[in-house]
Write an enzyme that holds these catalytic residues in place. Structure first.
Site, mmCIF file in Angstrom:
data_model
loop_
_atom_site.group_PDB
_atom_site.id
_atom_site.type_symbol
_atom_site.label_atom_id
_atom_site.label_comp_id
_atom_site.label_asym_id
_atom_site.label_seq_id
_atom_site.Cartn_x
_atom_site.Cartn_y
_atom_site.Cartn_z
ATOM 1 N N SER A 13 52.346 74.828 18.170
ATOM 2 C CA SER A 13 51.769 73.657 17.509
ATOM 3 C C SER A 13 50.258 73.823 17.414
ATOM 4 O O SER A 13 49.559 73.888 18.430
ATOM 5 C CB SER A 13 52.094 72.391 18.308
ATOM 6 O OG SER A 13 51.295 71.331 17.823
ATOM 7 N N HIS A 38 54.039 74.889 13.761
ATOM 8 C CA HIS A 38 54.305 73.449 13.710
ATOM 9 C C HIS A 38 52.970 72.748 13.480
ATOM 10 O O HIS A 38 52.007 72.977 14.204
ATOM 11 C CB HIS A 38 54.928 73.038 15.049
ATOM 12 C CG HIS A 38 55.276 71.604 15.190
ATOM 13 N ND1 HIS A 38 56.488 71.078 14.802
ATOM 14 C CD2 HIS A 38 54.588 70.566 15.705
ATOM 15 C CE1 HIS A 38 56.525 69.788 15.068
ATOM 16 N NE2 HIS A 38 55.382 69.447 15.625
ATOM 17 N N ASP A 40 51.118 69.063 13.075
ATOM 18 C CA ASP A 40 51.290 67.654 13.407
ATOM 19 C C ASP A 40 50.376 66.779 12.573
ATOM 20 O O ASP A 40 49.170 66.723 12.806
ATOM 21 C CB ASP A 40 50.976 67.440 14.891
ATOM 22 C CG ASP A 40 52.048 68.045 15.777
ATOM 23 O OD1 ASP A 40 53.196 67.579 15.706
ATOM 24 O OD2 ASP A 40 51.732 68.997 16.522
ATOM 25 N N MET A 42 49.121 63.193 11.608
ATOM 26 C CA MET A 42 49.072 61.843 12.202
ATOM 27 C C MET A 42 48.128 60.966 11.403
ATOM 28 O O MET A 42 47.026 61.391 11.051
ATOM 29 C CB MET A 42 48.564 61.921 13.636
ATOM 30 C CG MET A 42 49.379 62.856 14.509
ATOM 31 S SD MET A 42 48.705 62.875 16.174
ATOM 32 C CE MET A 42 49.716 64.138 16.923
ATOM 33 N N HIS A 71 55.276 68.207 10.726
ATOM 34 C CA HIS A 71 55.761 67.031 11.466
ATOM 35 C C HIS A 71 54.967 65.809 11.007
ATOM 36 O O HIS A 71 53.817 65.629 11.403
ATOM 37 C CB HIS A 71 55.592 67.292 12.970
ATOM 38 C CG HIS A 71 56.111 66.200 13.843
ATOM 39 N ND1 HIS A 71 55.917 66.198 15.210
ATOM 40 C CD2 HIS A 71 56.824 65.079 13.563
ATOM 41 C CE1 HIS A 71 56.481 65.116 15.723
ATOM 42 N NE2 HIS A 71 57.025 64.420 14.745
ATOM 43 N N MET A 73 54.011 62.435 11.255
ATOM 44 C CA MET A 73 53.956 61.203 12.068
ATOM 45 C C MET A 73 53.152 60.182 11.276
ATOM 46 O O MET A 73 52.028 59.810 11.631
ATOM 47 C CB MET A 73 53.314 61.521 13.425
ATOM 48 C CG MET A 73 54.267 62.287 14.339
ATOM 49 S SD MET A 73 53.442 63.018 15.752
ATOM 50 C CE MET A 73 52.908 64.540 15.009
ATOM 51 N N MET A 142 62.094 64.038 19.960
ATOM 52 C CA MET A 142 60.794 64.048 20.638
ATOM 53 C C MET A 142 61.002 63.910 22.149
ATOM 54 O O MET A 142 61.744 63.040 22.614
ATOM 55 C CB MET A 142 59.921 62.875 20.166
ATOM 56 C CG MET A 142 59.419 62.963 18.743
ATOM 57 S SD MET A 142 58.353 64.366 18.427
ATOM 58 C CE MET A 142 57.023 64.119 19.605
ATOM 59 N N GLY A 147 51.972 61.549 19.279
ATOM 60 C CA GLY A 147 50.573 61.150 19.138
ATOM 61 C C GLY A 147 49.583 62.126 19.747
ATOM 62 O O GLY A 147 48.490 62.280 19.227
ATOM 63 N N PHE A 148 49.963 62.785 20.820
ATOM 64 C CA PHE A 148 49.005 63.651 21.509
ATOM 65 C C PHE A 148 49.715 64.858 22.097
ATOM 66 O O PHE A 148 50.868 64.757 22.535
ATOM 67 C CB PHE A 148 48.314 62.879 22.646
ATOM 68 C CG PHE A 148 47.560 61.677 22.152
ATOM 69 C CD1 PHE A 148 46.244 61.800 21.715
ATOM 70 C CD2 PHE A 148 48.185 60.442 22.073
ATOM 71 C CE1 PHE A 148 45.554 60.696 21.221
ATOM 72 C CE2 PHE A 148 47.506 59.328 21.577
ATOM 73 C CZ PHE A 148 46.191 59.456 21.156
ATOM 74 N N GLY A 150 49.786 67.907 25.094
ATOM 75 C CA GLY A 150 49.432 67.984 26.504
ATOM 76 C C GLY A 150 50.072 66.932 27.389
ATOM 77 O O GLY A 150 49.672 66.765 28.546
ATOM 78 N N ASP A 180 60.246 68.689 20.905
ATOM 79 C CA ASP A 180 58.792 68.692 20.726
ATOM 80 C C ASP A 180 58.159 67.763 21.755
ATOM 81 O O ASP A 180 58.419 66.568 21.765
ATOM 82 C CB ASP A 180 58.488 68.208 19.298
ATOM 83 C CG ASP A 180 57.003 68.154 18.974
ATOM 84 O OD1 ASP A 180 56.194 68.653 19.782
ATOM 85 O OD2 ASP A 180 56.664 67.620 17.899
ATOM 86 N N GLY A 181 57.303 68.370 22.595
ATOM 87 C CA GLY A 181 56.548 67.594 23.568
ATOM 88 C C GLY A 181 56.771 68.092 24.983
ATOM 89 O O GLY A 181 57.886 68.033 25.496
ATOM 90 N N GLY A 182 55.714 68.640 25.577
ATOM 91 C CA GLY A 182 55.789 69.067 26.970
ATOM 92 C C GLY A 182 56.673 70.277 27.211
ATOM 93 O O GLY A 182 57.173 70.468 28.327
ATOM 94 N N GLY A 202 52.758 73.370 22.231
ATOM 95 C CA GLY A 202 51.336 73.206 21.988
ATOM 96 C C GLY A 202 50.508 73.721 23.138
ATOM 97 O O GLY A 202 50.033 74.861 23.154
HETATM 98 C C1 DX5 Z 1 52.961 65.244 19.764
HETATM 99 C C2 DX5 Z 1 53.187 66.345 18.778
HETATM 100 C C3 DX5 Z 1 53.480 67.655 19.379
HETATM 101 C C4 DX5 Z 1 52.380 68.215 20.238
HETATM 102 C C5 DX5 Z 1 53.039 69.106 21.225
HETATM 103 O O1 DX5 Z 1 52.868 64.062 19.084
HETATM 104 O O2 DX5 Z 1 54.286 66.021 17.948
HETATM 105 O O3 DX5 Z 1 53.880 68.618 18.406
HETATM 106 O O4 DX5 Z 1 51.411 68.940 19.512
HETATM 107 O O5 DX5 Z 1 52.110 69.465 22.174
HETATM 108 P P1 DX5 Z 1 52.564 69.831 23.663
HETATM 109 O O6 DX5 Z 1 53.490 71.006 23.556
HETATM 110 O O7 DX5 Z 1 51.268 70.147 24.341
HETATM 111 O O8 DX5 Z 1 53.264 68.626 24.247
HETATM 112 ZN ZN ZN Z 2 54.960 67.658 16.631
#
Ligand code: DX5
Ligand code: ZN
Length: 231
Positions: A13, A38, A40, A42, A71, A73, A142, A147-148, A150, A180-182, A202
């Protein structure tokens, strides 16, 4: 959609990369064996954060031939599909929560020649994707609140990933099941065992250390931890 289950793929990402040096971020991820990127998007409305739009997608498109997974959002995804497709997006992923008529969004994305994905927030039930499950190319579950980057992986989404796997196996086995996420070396393995095939990473790719090493570690964890082959 028919076909066999897709191979496991890793999609860094770019939200976690250095925006002032995306060319290096792209090159390093390619060297490390990334399967896609990927991106993102937003809008500060569907999610509290603002990231980037089609201009940045276009700049990335000029630097890589790997598939671009967009993606969205954003509220009103239908309005922006064509801009992100023209910018070079290969898969346009919209949120179930952002559309009252997901069938229309799926049809519009396919009419543009794109693949289409539908995404759900951690608390959104799979019923929301049911009307289009047979026709999407990707279902994105998700594993953090969008939104973020990390944030920490939310393990309570794993039963939903398993349920999604069962439904896709019956109705649309060739679609990607994306998470997606963490996602890290530790969390990718249970996600793969639950049936995910597409792993957005990410912070675990761009956060610290060498991108090439980070990607190799993720791939080797998947290869060892999952019963399915990694190409
Ligand atoms: C969060 C995004 C993710 C994000 C993933 O809203 O959709 O794609 O960039 O980042 P990590 O892998 O650090 O959670
Ligand atoms: Zn994403």
């Amino acid at each position: 959609m028919g076909g066999a289950r897709r191979p496991l793929r890793l999609a860094p990402s770019l939200l976690s990369a250095d925006f002032a040096d995306l060319a290096s971020a792209i090159r390093e991820a390619e060297t490390g064996g990334a399967d896609a990127f990927h991106l993102d998007v937003m809008d500060g409305h569907f999610v509290p954060n603002i990231s980037f739009g089609p201009a940045l997608v276009k700049a990335v498109r000029a630097r890589t031939r790997l598939p671009l997974d967009i993606h969205l959002m954003i509220s009103e995804p239908l309005r922006y599909l064509s801009a992100f497709r023209s910018a070079g997006g290969d898969t346009l992923v919209f949120h179930a929560e952002a559309s009252n008529d997901p069938s229309e969004v799926v049809r519009a994305a396919h009419d543009l020649g794109a693949e289409v994905g539908i995404a759900v927030r951690p608390a959104t039930p799979l019923e929301r994707v049911d009307p289009v499950l047979d026709r999407v190319d990707q279902l994105l579950v998700m594993s953090v609140e969008p939104g973020f980057s990390g944030q920490a992986f939310i393990p309570s989404v794993l039963p939903k990933v398993m349920a999604a796997r069962r439904q896709l196996d019956q109705r649309n086995p060739g679609a990607d099941l994306s998470i997606d996420g963490g996602i890290t070396v530790a969390t990718a393995v249970p996600a793969a065992r639950a049936g995910a095939t597409f792993f957005v990473c990410g912070n675990s790719v761009y956060g610290q250390g060498a991108v090439v090493d980070n990607l190799r570690a993720l791939r080797s964890a998947l290869a060892q931890g999952s019963s399915r082959a990694v190409p």
